[in-house]
Design an enzyme around this catalytic site. Structure first.
Site, mmCIF file in Angstrom:
data_model
loop_
_atom_site.group_PDB
_atom_site.id
_atom_site.type_symbol
_atom_site.label_atom_id
_atom_site.label_comp_id
_atom_site.label_asym_id
_atom_site.label_seq_id
_atom_site.Cartn_x
_atom_site.Cartn_y
_atom_site.Cartn_z
ATOM 1 N N GLU A 73 -11.419 5.904 4.900
ATOM 2 C CA GLU A 73 -11.060 6.661 6.186
ATOM 3 C C GLU A 73 -12.120 6.902 7.119
ATOM 4 O O GLU A 73 -11.730 7.222 8.295
ATOM 5 C CB GLU A 73 -10.536 7.966 5.579
ATOM 6 C CG GLU A 73 -9.197 8.038 4.727
ATOM 7 C CD GLU A 73 -7.896 7.718 5.386
ATOM 8 O OE1 GLU A 73 -7.840 7.774 6.613
ATOM 9 O OE2 GLU A 73 -6.843 7.631 4.616
ATOM 10 N N TRP A 120 -5.168 2.004 10.458
ATOM 11 C CA TRP A 120 -5.477 1.999 9.032
ATOM 12 C C TRP A 120 -5.078 0.584 8.623
ATOM 13 O O TRP A 120 -5.900 0.063 7.589
ATOM 14 C CB TRP A 120 -4.369 2.931 8.488
ATOM 15 C CG TRP A 120 -4.585 2.646 6.929
ATOM 16 C CD1 TRP A 120 -3.559 2.658 5.825
ATOM 17 C CD2 TRP A 120 -5.822 3.278 6.105
ATOM 18 N NE1 TRP A 120 -4.370 2.513 4.736
ATOM 19 C CE2 TRP A 120 -5.372 3.039 4.909
ATOM 20 C CE3 TRP A 120 -7.125 3.496 6.441
ATOM 21 C CZ2 TRP A 120 -6.227 3.214 3.844
ATOM 22 C CZ3 TRP A 120 -8.141 3.883 5.371
ATOM 23 C CH2 TRP A 120 -7.549 3.738 4.099
ATOM 24 N N TYR A 174 0.782 -1.161 0.017
ATOM 25 C CA TYR A 174 0.080 0.035 0.073
ATOM 26 C C TYR A 174 0.824 1.187 -0.152
ATOM 27 O O TYR A 174 0.718 2.130 -0.631
ATOM 28 C CB TYR A 174 -0.797 0.055 1.063
ATOM 29 C CG TYR A 174 -1.660 1.337 1.250
ATOM 30 C CD1 TYR A 174 -2.553 1.683 0.583
ATOM 31 C CD2 TYR A 174 -1.312 1.968 2.393
ATOM 32 C CE1 TYR A 174 -3.223 2.992 0.904
ATOM 33 C CE2 TYR A 174 -1.987 3.211 2.659
ATOM 34 C CZ TYR A 174 -3.012 3.940 1.864
ATOM 35 O OH TYR A 174 -3.627 4.944 1.977
#
Length: 187
Positions: free
Chosen positions: A41, A49, A19
């Site tokens: 988000e 995350w 990522y």
């Protein structure tokens, strides 16, 4: 083969590193992709995350490939189905926010022509390229993320506090917060 020098937050997890290397900090101008990041988000608020990243494909399936037009018209039945889906974060307020955020997203498209134009106008279309040396220098919020958050809340968005917005700015490349020694900063 030598190990790439990466930002410290992603080291040691293959998914996180991929990522970081392929997406984080890369400018995003496509409305569909911007909505995907925004939805993810908002679900991340209060969580890590990596938790969201590991569930990303489940979110993609559950939320109709992040099709904001479909999400904006989700029925109560669909919302209840989502709340039973163990593959995503089953928080009622966040699921409801996904629906209202999709509606607010489309209103911005109507007003500005695209969400991308609205969002990137906050920086006059320019990438904010920070020159941080260490992760400890990277802020959680900035005056600009405060401003965007305030404007989005005024427009009906939920779960878009300044910290969420700054993380989104980083993810979508509006802000380049790769540290100076990161291999991506050198390319």
């Amino acid at each position: 083969m030598t190990e790439k020098n990466r930002c410290a937050w992603c080291k040691g997890d293959e998914l996180y590193e991929r990522y970081h290397d392929e997406e984080w900090g890369q400018p995003v101008y496509d409305d569909h992709k911007l909505f995907e990041f925004l939805l993810l988000e908002t679900f991340q608020a209060g969580l890590s995350w990596i938790t969201i990243l590991r569930k990303r494909e489940n979110f993609r399936k559950a939320f109709d490939d992040f099709d904001y037009k479909k999400i904006a018209s989700y029925s109560d039945k669909k919302i209840e189905e989502l709340l039973q889906d163990a593959g995503i974060i089953r928080n009622r307020l966040k699921v409801l926010a996904a629906v209202s955020n999709a509606q607010a997203f489309m209103k911005i498209q109507d007003e500005f022509g695209s969400f991308s134009k609205y969002y990137w106008d906050f920086t006059d279309g320019k990438i904010i390229d920070n020159k941080f040396i260490s992760l400890s220098q990277v802020p959680a919020t900035t005056p600009l993320s405060d401003k965007i958050s305030k404007d989005m809340k005024k427009r009906g968005f939920k779960f878009v506090g300044s910290t969420v917005i700054y993380a989104n700015m980083q993810a979508t490349g509006m802000v380049n917060d790769h540290i100076a020694e990161c291999w991506t900063k050198k390319n």
